[in-house]
Motif scaffolding. Structure first.
Motif, mmCIF file in Angstrom:
data_model
loop_
_atom_site.group_PDB
_atom_site.id
_atom_site.type_symbol
_atom_site.label_atom_id
_atom_site.label_comp_id
_atom_site.label_asym_id
_atom_site.label_seq_id
_atom_site.Cartn_x
_atom_site.Cartn_y
_atom_site.Cartn_z
ATOM 1 N N ARG A 294 0.825 -1.204 0.000
ATOM 2 C CA ARG A 294 0.000 0.000 0.000
ATOM 3 C C ARG A 294 0.866 1.263 0.000
ATOM 4 N N GLY A 295 2.054 1.155 0.597
ATOM 5 C CA GLY A 295 2.955 2.304 0.614
ATOM 6 C C GLY A 295 3.598 2.546 -0.737
ATOM 7 N N VAL A 296 3.840 1.466 -1.513
ATOM 8 C CA VAL A 296 4.484 1.593 -2.826
ATOM 9 C C VAL A 296 3.476 2.067 -3.873
ATOM 10 N N ILE A 297 2.292 1.505 -3.853
ATOM 11 C CA ILE A 297 1.249 1.853 -4.824
ATOM 12 C C ILE A 297 0.253 2.801 -4.158
ATOM 13 N N ALA A 298 0.213 4.039 -4.664
ATOM 14 C CA ALA A 298 -0.676 5.041 -4.062
ATOM 15 C C ALA A 298 -2.118 4.857 -4.516
ATOM 16 N N ASP A 299 -2.304 4.512 -5.803
ATOM 17 C CA ASP A 299 -3.662 4.378 -6.345
ATOM 18 C C ASP A 299 -3.698 3.236 -7.353
ATOM 19 N N PRO A 300 -4.153 2.027 -6.950
ATOM 20 C CA PRO A 300 -4.144 0.864 -7.849
ATOM 21 C C PRO A 300 -5.081 0.997 -9.046
ATOM 22 N N SER A 301 -5.955 1.977 -9.039
ATOM 23 C CA SER A 301 -6.898 2.136 -10.156
ATOM 24 C C SER A 301 -6.255 2.833 -11.344
ATOM 25 N N LYS A 302 -5.039 3.333 -11.177
ATOM 26 C CA LYS A 302 -4.347 4.044 -12.251
ATOM 27 C C LYS A 302 -3.310 3.134 -12.918
ATOM 28 N N PRO A 303 -2.874 3.477 -14.149
ATOM 29 C CA PRO A 303 -1.760 2.741 -14.763
ATOM 30 C C PRO A 303 -0.513 2.835 -13.899
ATOM 31 N N PHE A 304 0.370 1.862 -14.085
ATOM 32 C CA PHE A 304 1.498 1.645 -13.171
ATOM 33 C C PHE A 304 2.288 2.912 -12.840
ATOM 34 N N MET A 305 2.786 3.631 -13.851
ATOM 35 C CA MET A 305 3.658 4.772 -13.581
ATOM 36 C C MET A 305 2.935 5.879 -12.821
ATOM 37 N N ASN A 306 1.619 5.985 -13.005
ATOM 38 C CA ASN A 306 0.840 6.982 -12.254
ATOM 39 C C ASN A 306 0.376 6.452 -10.901
ATOM 40 N N ALA A 307 0.348 5.119 -10.780
ATOM 41 C CA ALA A 307 -0.109 4.503 -9.527
ATOM 42 C C ALA A 307 0.956 4.540 -8.437
ATOM 43 N N LEU A 308 2.239 4.654 -8.839
ATOM 44 C CA LEU A 308 3.335 4.598 -7.870
ATOM 45 C C LEU A 308 3.309 5.783 -6.915
ATOM 46 N N ASP A 327 9.431 -5.536 -18.789
ATOM 47 C CA ASP A 327 9.702 -6.960 -18.572
ATOM 48 C C ASP A 327 8.467 -7.690 -18.060
ATOM 49 N N LEU A 328 7.744 -7.059 -17.131
ATOM 50 C CA LEU A 328 6.567 -7.701 -16.530
ATOM 51 C C LEU A 328 5.439 -7.844 -17.558
ATOM 52 N N SER A 329 5.174 -6.780 -18.331
ATOM 53 C CA SER A 329 4.074 -6.825 -19.302
ATOM 54 C C SER A 329 4.365 -7.841 -20.406
ATOM 55 N N HIS A 330 5.630 -7.960 -20.771
ATOM 56 C CA HIS A 330 6.012 -8.923 -21.812
ATOM 57 C C HIS A 330 5.842 -10.362 -21.318
ATOM 58 N N LYS A 331 6.251 -10.608 -20.068
ATOM 59 C CA LYS A 331 6.200 -11.978 -19.541
ATOM 60 C C LYS A 331 4.780 -12.391 -19.168
ATOM 61 N N TYR A 332 4.000 -11.445 -18.575
ATOM 62 C CA TYR A 332 2.675 -11.820 -18.060
ATOM 63 C C TYR A 332 1.531 -11.350 -18.965
ATOM 64 N N ASN A 333 1.906 -10.840 -20.161
ATOM 65 C CA ASN A 333 0.933 -10.596 -21.219
ATOM 66 C C ASN A 333 -0.171 -9.612 -20.808
ATOM 67 N N PHE A 334 0.186 -8.387 -20.495
ATOM 68 C CA PHE A 334 -0.799 -7.326 -20.261
ATOM 69 C C PHE A 334 -0.270 -6.022 -20.867
ATOM 70 N N GLU A 342 -5.564 -4.227 -11.920
ATOM 71 C CA GLU A 342 -6.088 -5.225 -12.853
ATOM 72 C C GLU A 342 -4.989 -6.120 -13.429
ATOM 73 N N TRP A 343 -3.759 -5.937 -12.971
ATOM 74 C CA TRP A 343 -2.677 -6.826 -13.403
ATOM 75 C C TRP A 343 -2.960 -8.255 -12.943
ATOM 76 N N PRO A 344 -2.438 -9.264 -13.658
ATOM 77 C CA PRO A 344 -2.511 -10.637 -13.114
ATOM 78 C C PRO A 344 -1.834 -10.689 -11.743
ATOM 79 N N GLU A 345 -2.351 -11.516 -10.866
ATOM 80 C CA GLU A 345 -1.804 -11.605 -9.503
ATOM 81 C C GLU A 345 -0.321 -11.973 -9.511
ATOM 82 N N GLU A 346 0.061 -12.871 -10.454
ATOM 83 C CA GLU A 346 1.467 -13.273 -10.534
ATOM 84 C C GLU A 346 2.368 -12.092 -10.890
ATOM 85 N N ALA A 347 1.880 -11.183 -11.732
ATOM 86 C CA ALA A 347 2.667 -10.017 -12.132
ATOM 87 C C ALA A 347 2.856 -9.059 -10.958
#
Length: 925
Positions: A294-308, A327-334, A342-347
């Motif tokens: 929760r400290g790393v991600i300020a707003d999970p509803s936003k795309p990654f770079m804006n969510a940090l 690397d993450l989007s390529h490996k986990y296909n998002f 909304e990322w896969p849990e594994e990602a």
């Protein structure tokens, strides 16, 4: 063989062409004031030359893989033996290094459990027993019905080697396909592997579909072939599954209830440093770094770079996070713009913790935490990162299969969790029958001997799984000493650095007995030491002096203590004969009238939930035998709790109930013996800010104003005033290929660090380089007109540092000198009267005369209204304290209680206090 090690013309550091004879096969102590040249003689000259000569005997090929050692500045050394140094400093901060691994006890335990351990099922805990071939046949048929499988014969598991002969034998038996480290290969007579890497090798006996009701003769024949090739072991790999690890079957170790089989037990199955034994979740560390997501991600509803959370960018820039996202989007296909929630849990888990291929944020922060020198960076990482016990192995570091193997009713983690004093009777009572007894007897003998050595030198309270990085310098040195005694070498030169550090007077005799035992094995034992009992027990004593720094480096007394005549230049002998002493204060501060800081319910580690009071404005000494809980109480609870309150840090505080009186403290400072700087560019003048005044003074001179020289002109770290050829270092490094690098004085500045125009600026006839070459005592006279700088220099001189040069590189200062400079720096600050100073064994490396200077500095801190808390074993410090807190009565499990508290006279009257008994003799004397 020569009867002595003879040294002639030693000039390393401050040694003044020193010559000395050290008798072989005897116990010799080198003593003298802090900075008098003891380590320069023992380690930098004698040990270094012994090591260098050994390395010189190796081939040029071997030497390129080893650290190159320069020849010490000495004319001649004869009679040297192979040398082993047992130093205080920790060789590693690796959390995988433990008491058991350093002493090699763990190596023998791994062998014991692999050879005579009883395997149990990791799921139901039933003892494993052999399956019949028919049972294995039915088990595979039921588990893999309708699936394509490979029938494998596992012939090598986790062993190093080229295996060329093994591969040729396999070809002769008609098999040409194998799995090597998980990859299928075709064999040729020339096939061989890297010798230095561990390998898994399985013969691919057959590949077929297993199906009930079909003709199973081929399957049965292939299974029989695999079992015969491996003497009762087989493995099956499901080709239709993503799982790449085969399932093992055994005619010797399998669980009839859970239908689990284990391969043959090997020592690396019990190693938390090997993938065959380490817990797969925590990789053998027993702990996992967890992130406050929760400290790393300020707003999970936003795309990654804006969510940090913007606070995470203190360590890595946005490009790091963009690369990680790629690397993450390529490996986990998002998609990149997918909201984080909304990322896969594994990602999401891979981003925080990593997945083996991608390094997660926790791993990167953990690496940065250990590599950085910045306390600010560390404090920011603590806000996001915390360590938790691994739930997979419950902190035991090993796989469940390995933890299921028992000897004497315990698994290997339970054995290493025992204190040495508990492990001794356990192994003494451990016995086996028949062939197992033949195998176990030599292993148990080695374990018992090493445990006995640890117990004999006062380390019975340590648990075998205790991390080496958490040990005090003296504890680590004594562990290494126990390991050397266990080796039983003869004809060796052992060089030790103050082995009595951290040892209560009660346990000193055990240490001295161990050193004499080493000597009696026909070894030469050379010890740098200040402890009075050690000096008196030595066969031969070499006293260096008469002073420290440039005033030292000479032999002022030599011989057995009882045979030394009049030694007017030896300060050591004056203390030993009682001509000089550290006096008991005529009047102590009354602790009864002082306000109190109170800790309630201290229960971390071995502390027994006690309450304790620290009177404020006094010199408080915390005493007790090794392992009684002193550092746990003072550092893990008191310091960390106050630091978190005052500086809003995130230290993990030891277990306690509450604290009272914390509002009376506005600052908490730990003063240790770590260097005041990590490079030669740091020195006493820069650390105490005296250099800033000197640079301001030089920039204010008329010639500087005419040339428009600012303060930065007089810094050897900045362009402009420094010598650019050596970049202000004063020396240059010449690389010498197979020989060690040579450092030579810079030809351009002749070691002065500055360029010629800068050196033309003079104050009272001296340029900036000549001023930095002044001793504190000389500088005090030189700057007598300036009260600001004179007062700072008087503080340094008053605590015995008058001989130190202003520009002396910090890396050449001893631990005691560095600590006193830190204390002087505190004395120079404006006192609030509400500061709490904590020191852990400040007498380390200090001579009697240095202790007198240290006490003067501590009393000065106290007189400013501050509180000084000292963890100490040295009776000269203990007897001068205003208040004592004595923990014990023993170390480890039997410690953790307050045995006595009060003035030294009151504690001396407590019969159950070991400290009190020794104190009673000293106060009476």
């Amino acid at each position: 063989m020569r009867e002595a090690i003879e040294v002639r013309g030693a000039r390393e550091h401050n040694l003044k062409s020193l010559s000395v004879r050290i008798p072989r096969n005897q116990f010799t102590v080198i003593t003298g004031l802090s900075g008098s040249g003891k380590s320069s003689l023992a380690f930098d000259t004698i040990y270094a030359e012994g090591q260098r000569r050994y390395l010189e005997s190796l081939s040029s090929y071997a030497k390129q893989f080893l650290e190159k050692m320069k020849k010490p500045d000495v004319d001649y050394i004869s009679g040297l033996s192979p040398a082993i140094a047992i130093e205080q400093r920790s060789a590693t901060h690796n959390p995988r290094s433990t008491v058991a691994t350093v002493t090699e006890i763990y190596d023998y335990l791994r062998l014991l459990f692999a050879k005579v351990g009883t395997a149990h099922c990791p799921s139901c805990a039933l003892p494993l027993k052999g399956q019949s071939r028919e049972d294995i046949f039915r088990d595979i048929l039921n588990s893999f019905n309708g699936r394509e499988v490979q029938i494998l014969a596992p012939i090598v598991r986790g062993r190093k080697g080229e295996y060329q002969k093994v591969f040729r034998d396999i070809l002769k038996k008609g098999h040409d396909r194998v799995r090597i480290d998980g990859e299928e290969k075709f064999l040729t007579p020339e096939t061989k592997l890297r010798k230095s890497v561990r390998h898994d090798i399985e013969i691919i006996v057959d590949e077929l579909v297993v199906e009930k009701g079909a003709d199973l003769r081929r399957f049965r024949g292939s299974l029989d072939c695999a079992l015969e090739l491996t003497e009762g072991h087989a493995a099956v790999l499901d080709k239709d599954s993503r799982e790449r690890d085969p399932r093992f079957f055994s005619t010797s170790k399998s669980c009839p209830s859970c239908q689990i089989s284990l391969p043959d037990l090997t020592p690396n199955m019990f190693s938390f440093n090997s993938p065959y034994g380490a817990c797969p979740k925590c990789k053998g560390l027993g702990k996992l770094s967890q992130i406050y997501s929760r400290g790393v991600i300020a707003d999970p509803s936003k795309p990654f770079m804006n969510a940090l959370n913007k606070d995470v960018f203190f360590s890595f820039n946005k490009y790091f996070f963009e690369d990680l996202l790629h690397d993450l989007s390529h490996k986990y296909n998002f998609e990149w713009n997918t909201p984080y929630g909304e990322w896969p849990e594994e990602a999401r888990e891979a981003f925080l913790l990593g997945d083996g291929d991608i390094s997660g944020l926790a791993e990167e922060w953990e690496r940065l935490f250990h590599e950085t020198d910045s306390e600010m960076i560390r404090s920011k990482i603590r806000k996001f990162l915390r360590e938790e016990i691994c739930k997979e192995c419950d902190g035991k570091r090993l796989r469940k299969e390995s933890l299921g193997v028992r000897a004497g009713g315990k698994n290997i983690a339970e054995v290493t969790g025992m204190a040495v004093e508990d492990a001794v009777p356990f192994f003494n009572g451990l016995s086996f029958d028949g062939n197992e007894a033949l195998i176990a007897t030599p292993i148990l003998r080695e374990v018992r001997e090493r445990l006995s050595f640890l117990s004999d030198i006062g380390l019975g309270y340590l648990t075998l799984d205790r991390a080496v990085s958490s040990l005090a310098g003296g504890e680590l040195q004594r562990i290494r000493l126990a390991a050397q005694i266990g080796l039983g070498l003869t004809g060796v030169l052992y060089v030790l650095d103050e082995p009595s550090i951290g040892l209560h007077p009660r346990d000193n005799k055990k240490l001295l007995d161990a050193l004499e035992r080493l000597r009696d094995l026909k070894n030469t034992v050379l010890v740098v030491e200040h402890d009075e009992e050690t000096i008196r027990r030595a066969d031969h004593v070499i006293d260096l002096g008469p002073g420290a720094g440039t005033e030292g480096g000479e032999v002022v007394a030599e011989g057995a203590v009882g045979n030394m005549g009049d030694c007017p230049r030896s300060v050591t002998m004056k203390y030993l004969r009682g001509e000089l002493s550290i006096d008991v204060p005529e009047k102590r501060k009354d602790y009864r009238r002082a306000p109190k800081l109170k800790l309630k319910g201290c229960a971390e580690h071995n502390l027994k939930g006690f309450d304790v009071e620290f009177p404020l404005g006094l010199l408080v000494c915390v005493t007790g035998v090794s392992g009684s809980g002193k550092s746990t109480m003072v550092h893990d609870i008191l310091y960390k709790e106050l630091h978190n309150r005052l500086w809003k840090t995130g230290y993990h505080v030891g277990k306690f109930d509450s604290i009272e009186g914390a509002s009376r403290i506005d600052k908490v400072i730990e003063i240790d013996q770590a260097p005041i700087g990590r490079t030669p560019r740091s020195n006493p003048a820069t650390y105490t800010d005296i250099f800033g005044f000197i640079r301001r003074l030089f920039s204010s001179l008329e010639i500087s104003k005419l040339r428009r020289y600012s303060q930065s002109r007089f810094s050897f770290n900045l362009k402009g005033g420094r010598c650019e050829k050596c970049r202000g270092a004063g020396f240059e490094k010449l690389e010498m290929s197979f020989m060690p690098d040579i450092f030579v004085v810079c030809e351009e500045c002749r070691g002065k660090r500055y360029n010629l125009p800068t050196l033309e600026v003079r104050y009272q006839g001296k340029n900036i380089a000549e001023v930095l070459d002044l001793s504190v005592r000389d500088a005090k006279e030189f700057f007598s007109r300036f009260s600001v700088i004179r007062e700072k220099l008087e503080v340094l001189d008053s605590i015995g540092l008058g001989y130190v040069k202003l520009g002396q590189p910090s890396i050449t200062l001893s631990g005691g000198e560095a600590q006193r400079i830190k204390i002087a720096s505190e004395l120079m600050k404006k006192a609030t009267g509400k500061t709490l100073y904590l020191l852990d064994e400040p007498t380390t490396g200090l001579h009697f005369a240095d202790i007198k200077n240290l006490l003067r500095a501590l009393f000065d801190l106290r007189e400013q209204g501050n509180t000084v808390v000292v963890i100490e074993h040295h009776l000269d410090v203990i007897k001068t304290a205003d208040y004592l807190i004595d923990l014990g009565p023993e170390g480890g499990r039997e410690g953790g209680k307050v045995v006595a508290c009060g003035s030294p006279e009151e504690v001396a009257g407590v019969e159950t206090s070991y400290t009190g008994r020794f104190l009673k003799e000293m106060l009476r004397g």
